[in-house]
Design a protein around this motif. Structure first.
Motif, PDB file in Angstrom:
ATOM      1  N   UNK A  82       0.814  -1.207   0.000  1.00 38.69           N
ATOM      2  CA  UNK A  82       0.000   0.000   0.000  1.00 38.69           C
ATOM      3  C   UNK A  82       0.853   1.264   0.000  1.00 38.69           C
ATOM      4  N   UNK A  83       2.030   1.157   0.600  1.00 33.22           N
ATOM      5  CA  UNK A  83       2.859   2.344   0.817  1.00 33.22           C
ATOM      6  C   UNK A  83       4.248   2.172   0.208  1.00 33.22           C
ATOM      7  N   UNK A  84       4.864   3.299  -0.117  1.00 30.76           N
ATOM      8  CA  UNK A  84       6.259   3.270  -0.547  1.00 30.76           C
ATOM      9  C   UNK A  84       7.148   2.961   0.652  1.00 30.76           C
ATOM     10  N   UNK A  85       8.318   2.414   0.384  1.00 24.78           N
ATOM     11  CA  UNK A  85       9.253   2.062   1.442  1.00 24.78           C
ATOM     12  C   UNK A  85       9.714   3.329   2.159  1.00 24.78           C
ATOM     13  N   UNK A  86       9.510   3.427   3.482  1.00 21.97           N
ATOM     14  CA  UNK A  86       9.946   4.629   4.204  1.00 21.97           C
ATOM     15  C   UNK A  86      11.459   4.662   4.378  1.00 21.97           C
ATOM     16  N   UNK A  87      12.004   5.859   4.457  1.00 20.99           N
ATOM     17  CA  UNK A  87      13.457   6.018   4.591  1.00 20.99           C
ATOM     18  C   UNK A  87      13.993   5.287   5.812  1.00 20.99           C
ATOM     19  N   UNK A  88      13.232   5.290   6.902  1.00 26.59           N
ATOM     20  CA  UNK A  88      13.715   4.703   8.143  1.00 26.59           C
ATOM     21  C   UNK A  88      13.797   3.179   8.099  1.00 26.59           C
ATOM     22  N   UNK A  89      13.273   2.553   7.043  1.00 26.48           N
ATOM     23  CA  UNK A  89      13.388   1.104   6.929  1.00 26.48           C
ATOM     24  C   UNK A  89      14.811   0.674   6.596  1.00 26.48           C
ATOM     25  N   UNK A  90      15.594   1.592   6.056  1.00 27.82           N
ATOM     26  CA  UNK A  90      17.004   1.325   5.746  1.00 27.82           C
ATOM     27  C   UNK A  90      17.851   1.897   6.868  1.00 27.82           C
ATOM     28  N   UNK A  91      18.622   1.058   7.526  1.00 24.25           N
ATOM     29  CA  UNK A  91      19.481   1.491   8.625  1.00 24.25           C
ATOM     30  C   UNK A  91      20.913   1.046   8.356  1.00 24.25           C
ATOM     31  N   UNK A  92      21.678   1.934   7.757  1.00 25.91           N
ATOM     32  CA  UNK A  92      23.067   1.615   7.413  1.00 25.91           C
ATOM     33  C   UNK A  92      24.028   1.931   8.556  1.00 25.91           C
ATOM     34  N   UNK A  93      23.524   2.399   9.693  1.00 27.86           N
ATOM     35  CA  UNK A  93      24.395   2.913  10.757  1.00 27.86           C
ATOM     36  C   UNK A  93      25.331   1.850  11.314  1.00 27.86           C
ATOM     37  N   UNK A  94      24.845   0.632  11.519  1.00 27.12           N
ATOM     38  CA  UNK A  94      25.707  -0.415  12.066  1.00 27.12           C
ATOM     39  C   UNK A  94      26.776  -0.817  11.052  1.00 27.12           C
ATOM     40  N   UNK A  95      26.406  -0.891   9.780  1.00 31.89           N
ATOM     41  CA  UNK A  95      27.400  -1.196   8.752  1.00 31.89           C
ATOM     42  C   UNK A  95      28.457  -0.101   8.688  1.00 31.89           C
ATOM     43  N   UNK A  96      28.036   1.141   8.821  1.00 33.01           N
ATOM     44  CA  UNK A  96      28.992   2.242   8.789  1.00 33.01           C
ATOM     45  C   UNK A  96      29.929   2.197   9.984  1.00 33.01           C
ATOM     46  N   UNK A  97      29.441   1.724  11.136  1.00 34.70           N
ATOM     47  CA  UNK A  97      30.318   1.532  12.286  1.00 34.70           C
ATOM     48  C   UNK A  97      31.333   0.430  12.002  1.00 34.70           C
ATOM     49  N   UNK A  98      30.880  -0.651  11.394  1.00 38.13           N
ATOM     50  CA  UNK A  98      31.796  -1.739  11.038  1.00 38.13           C
ATOM     51  C   UNK A  98      32.869  -1.232  10.081  1.00 38.13           C
TER      52      UNK A  98
END
Length: 359
Positions: free
Chosen positions: A327-343
């Motif tokens: 029903x809805x477009x994928x919200x921005x907050x569904x993508x969380x790259x923060x842990x990968x960026x820490x790695x």
């Protein structure tokens, strides 16, 4: 009607069928509120904790394509163990349970097609995409005499429902202005069955992943590639991604980081010695010959850092909305790259050694 396939019965939000190469969400209620497990299955799911002293065990589901090679090698070589994490694959009774179990919270992490992730988010499941897994490798193939979108009118296309492998032919036909409903869509349960149907002449075209797409090309005389996805989306587009349950991210982010790091390490090792990685996984994870696997691997490489595909995921959710799956477009907050960026920040030498990455 054959149990392994069904005629297309309408791409509507309420009409999701249990047919996927790697599992498909059976209903929004299951994803959001839990799942009644069949007798004997509940024992697969113990409390997260120590498989050995100081080790955290994460339950995981996965699919069958080469996009899963990174997590297979991470598991087989125990690459997360140095950070105190064991990856425990849950063997599901059928492939239709793979994403359902993840959406219902019965497993912690999953390598799943981006399309299944989009559907889970739309259904309200508390999950986030934390890394990529595999790039490219979704291939639309036609039999002899089919070479254009117009040639698919009235023809039968084999695929998996609400999968990346259904989104690609939809986008392929839409780009040419050909309505999707002018082709007959047949849905399958497993990769080998769908490949066999095309090779044996049961369907006119197939959209498949590697290594099965190469198997289809090699197995049917006159077969040609109509789209490899690169012509539609550009190089490095996503197929499968690594997703994690939001409660796990909040409660034990270090465990998720350990898996991401392990998959990056696996990518490095695969890029350095692809042949050995394939030898370790053929038969156990890939039901094809080693020669076919080697031929296919370059078409669907491991790529853990897929931040470059953030816009791609939202665009594909628009395609799925038009198809009636969400029903809805994928919200921005569904993508969380923060842990990968820490790695990445904590392991610059590892990251810089990777051949395929966004930066």
């Amino acid at each position: 009607m054959d149990d392994d396939m069904c005629d297309r019965c309408g791409n509507t939000h309420k009409n999701l069928m249990e047919a996927s190469r790697r599992g498909f969400l059976k209903s929004g209620a299951m994803a959001a509120a839990g799942l009644a497990l069949p007798a004997g299955l509940a024992g697969l799911f113990g409390a997260k904790g120590a498989a050995a002293a100081g080790m955290t065990t994460l339950k995981a589901t996965h699919g069958a394509g080469l996009c899963n090679l990174g997590i297979f090698i991470a598991k087989e070589r125990e690459l997360a163990a140095e950070d105190g994490v064991e990856i425990d694959f849950v063997v599901t009774p059928t492939t239709t349970d793979v994403v359902t179990l993840f959406g219902a919270g019965m497993v912690d992490i999953s390598v799943i097609p981006y399309s299944n992730f989009i559907t889970l988010v739309d259904q309200g499941a508390p999950v986030k995409m934390v890394a990529g897994a595999g790039a490219e490798g979704c291939i639309l193939i036609g039999r002899d005499g089919i070479s254009s979108p117009e040639d698919l009118k009235g023809k039968t296309i084999g695929t998996f429902q609400a999968d990346t492998l259904e989104v690609l032919p939809y986008d392929y036909l839409a780009k040419a202005g050909v309505p999707f409903n002018e082709a007959t869509i047949r849905y399958f349960n497993t990769s080998p069955e769908m490949a066999a149907a095309f090779i044996n002449g049961g369907i006119d075209a197939v959209c498949h992943i590697e290594p099965y797409a190469t198997q289809c090309l090699e197995g049917r005389e006159g077969a040609t590639v109509l789209s490899d996805g690169i012509d539609l989306y550009g190089p490095g587009y996503a197929d499968c991604v690594l997703a994690a349950r939001t409660p796990l991210i909040e409660e034990n982010p270090e465990a998720v980081k350990a898996v991401i790091k392990a998959m990056m390490t696996a990518q490095k090792q695969i890029e350095a010695d692809t042949a050995t990685a394939l030898e370790e996984t053929v038969g156990t994870y890939y039901k094809t010959s080693l020669d076919a696997l080697k031929l296919a691997q370059s078409k669907q490489p491991v790529m853990i850092d897929q931040r470059q595909n953030s816009a791609f995921f939202k665009e594909r959710s628009l395609s799925m909305q038009k198809m009636g799956y969400v029903k809805n477009l994928l919200p921005d907050e569904a993508l969380d790259w923060s842990l990968m960026e820490e790695v990445i920040a904590e392991n610059p030498d590892l990251y810089n050694s990777l051949a395929l990455k966004s930066a």
